[in-house]
Write an enzyme that holds these catalytic residues in place. Sequence first.
Site, PDB file in Angstrom:
ATOM      1  N   ASP A 116      -5.803   1.957  -3.379  1.00  0.00           N
ATOM      2  CA  ASP A 116      -7.053   1.724  -2.657  1.00  0.00           C
ATOM      3  C   ASP A 116      -7.449   2.942  -1.825  1.00  0.00           C
ATOM      4  OD1 ASP A 116      -5.179   1.516  -0.621  1.00  0.00           O
ATOM      5  OD2 ASP A 116      -6.015  -0.326   0.232  1.00  0.00           O
ATOM      6  N   ASP A 124      -2.211   6.091  -3.401  1.00  0.00           N
ATOM      7  CA  ASP A 124      -1.076   5.415  -2.778  1.00  0.00           C
ATOM      8  C   ASP A 124      -0.603   4.304  -3.715  1.00  0.00           C
ATOM      9  OD1 ASP A 124      -3.204   3.688  -2.458  1.00  0.00           O
ATOM     10  OD2 ASP A 124      -2.695   3.107  -0.420  1.00  0.00           O
ATOM     11  N   SER A 173       0.816  -1.206   0.000  1.00  0.00           N
ATOM     12  CA  SER A 173       0.000   0.000   0.000  1.00  0.00           C
ATOM     13  C   SER A 173       0.857   1.267   0.000  1.00  0.00           C
ATOM     14  CB  SER A 173      -0.955  -0.044   1.198  1.00  0.00           C
ATOM     15  OG  SER A 173      -1.957   0.920   1.094  1.00  0.00           O
ATOM     16  N   ASP A 213      -0.995   1.144  -4.060  1.00  0.00           N
ATOM     17  CA  ASP A 213      -1.904   0.143  -4.626  1.00  0.00           C
ATOM     18  C   ASP A 213      -3.268   0.720  -4.974  1.00  0.00           C
ATOM     19  OD1 ASP A 213      -2.826   0.440  -2.006  1.00  0.00           O
ATOM     20  OD2 ASP A 213      -3.384  -1.672  -1.811  1.00  0.00           O
TER      21      ASP A 213
END
Length: 487
Positions: A281, A277, A134, A279
């Site tokens: 999400d 960020d 992340s 990833d």
Amino acid sequence: MVTSLYRNGNGRLNSYTQDTANLGVVNQLCPLPKTPLFGTDGIRGKVGELLNASLALDLGFCAAQVLKATMPTPGPIIIGQDSRNSSDMLTTAITAGLTSAGVEVWQIGLCPTPCVAYLARNTEAMGGIMISASHNPPEDNGIKFFDHQGLKLSKGLAQQVEDLLRNTLESNSQRESSLSWGKYYHRRELIEQYLQQLSLSIPTDVNLEGMRIVLDLAWGAAVEIAPQVFKSLGAEVICLHDQPDGDRINVNCGSTHLNLLQQAVKEFGADLGVAFDGDADRVLAVDSEGRVVDGDYILYFWGQTLKAQDKLPNNLIIATVMANLGFEKAWQNLGGQLIRTAVGDQHVQAQMWETGAMLGGEQSGHIICHHHGVSGDGIQTALHLAALVRQSGRSLGALVEQSFQPYPQILRNVRVEDRERRCNWKDCNPLQIAIAEAQAAMGDRGRVLVRASGTEPLIRVMVESECAQSANYWTEHLIGVVQKYLA
């Protein structure tokens, strides 16, 4: 037992497993900690320490056993990854573990975490795995698991996987061979389904033509998909950090470092900017003046829209203990309700299911809207924020000015490398005394939150107060206590 990967005549990657006396050698050198492996967002840590190829191999095998035993129907596992240098290695290792247990694997490559969750829910897969840490720095990585509904594994299932893994490693026992090996398929074409649902989630009468939007892609998982979907809706897109780069993912960019985005929005005269960020999400935004628009504002705006459309049951929003008191009071003044949970989108999700809430999220930018999916999705949230601005006929800055005044809130982190000391911080009596003193001094005009990060080796200290001077004083005092007794 060690599993190797090889390609057959059709180019498919298959696995070959053989018994060996060396299984788990790497893990013997890096024993599992006594504290839980699964944090607020799967397993995460520095690669080469907690996370290594051997652990990923064993974890894949153990997760396969649990998922096959608990999911309604057998099926493949979908695996995606971010751009970190270690993601290929961990993906290959966990694939070997899964296929050695007889599970088919669909590898979709570089993609956002929400893409894996969406495909796990909307294909015949029995689950999904995302290799990503992340917002963490490049040297870290992580492994996130999803069930067949696209939800992160429940605490119960995660504990079953961890228990089986610990038993396997501690007993140094050999795994029972599967009657048949699982196969590996490269299924990158599945990402098109995710792209289509992103576009379809925006009302058909709304387009972004004439809007100039800056995207900070953080050298991560959003570099291909986010620009494509914004352009498809008519926006003029300016991209920052727009190539997959395992050395620079999240480094001074993305949702945790907004300075360059703020500068770019002002330099290019953009309507707004959004930062993902690693990833994708989560997302944060900035207005045309470069002012930060965090998850509290996004929840407030989206909540207002859904409330006006009678699509927000009980006018309820789920937030976390980090949500600003200014946001909470403003939402209540509109006739809304706000329920707080522990930090972590998994906690928000659980409370949403329990209460029937349709909207929830975190100040950090994890936003979940059950009208459009079951997981936090930074790209989808950014699209809806842009659409809300377009529909309002006002600028994002004007919407912020007409919403709420946040209380002064200070968040500081102290690095605590000792995992057990970090996890057991509540046993530190001097810190508990300091927290009680701070809360007593501020009364109902402020609050203190101290917690161990579920994703990084940090103790986080947050102080919020009507008085900025009070917030500063107690933050510094608490940081000093943490550094003295825990760091």
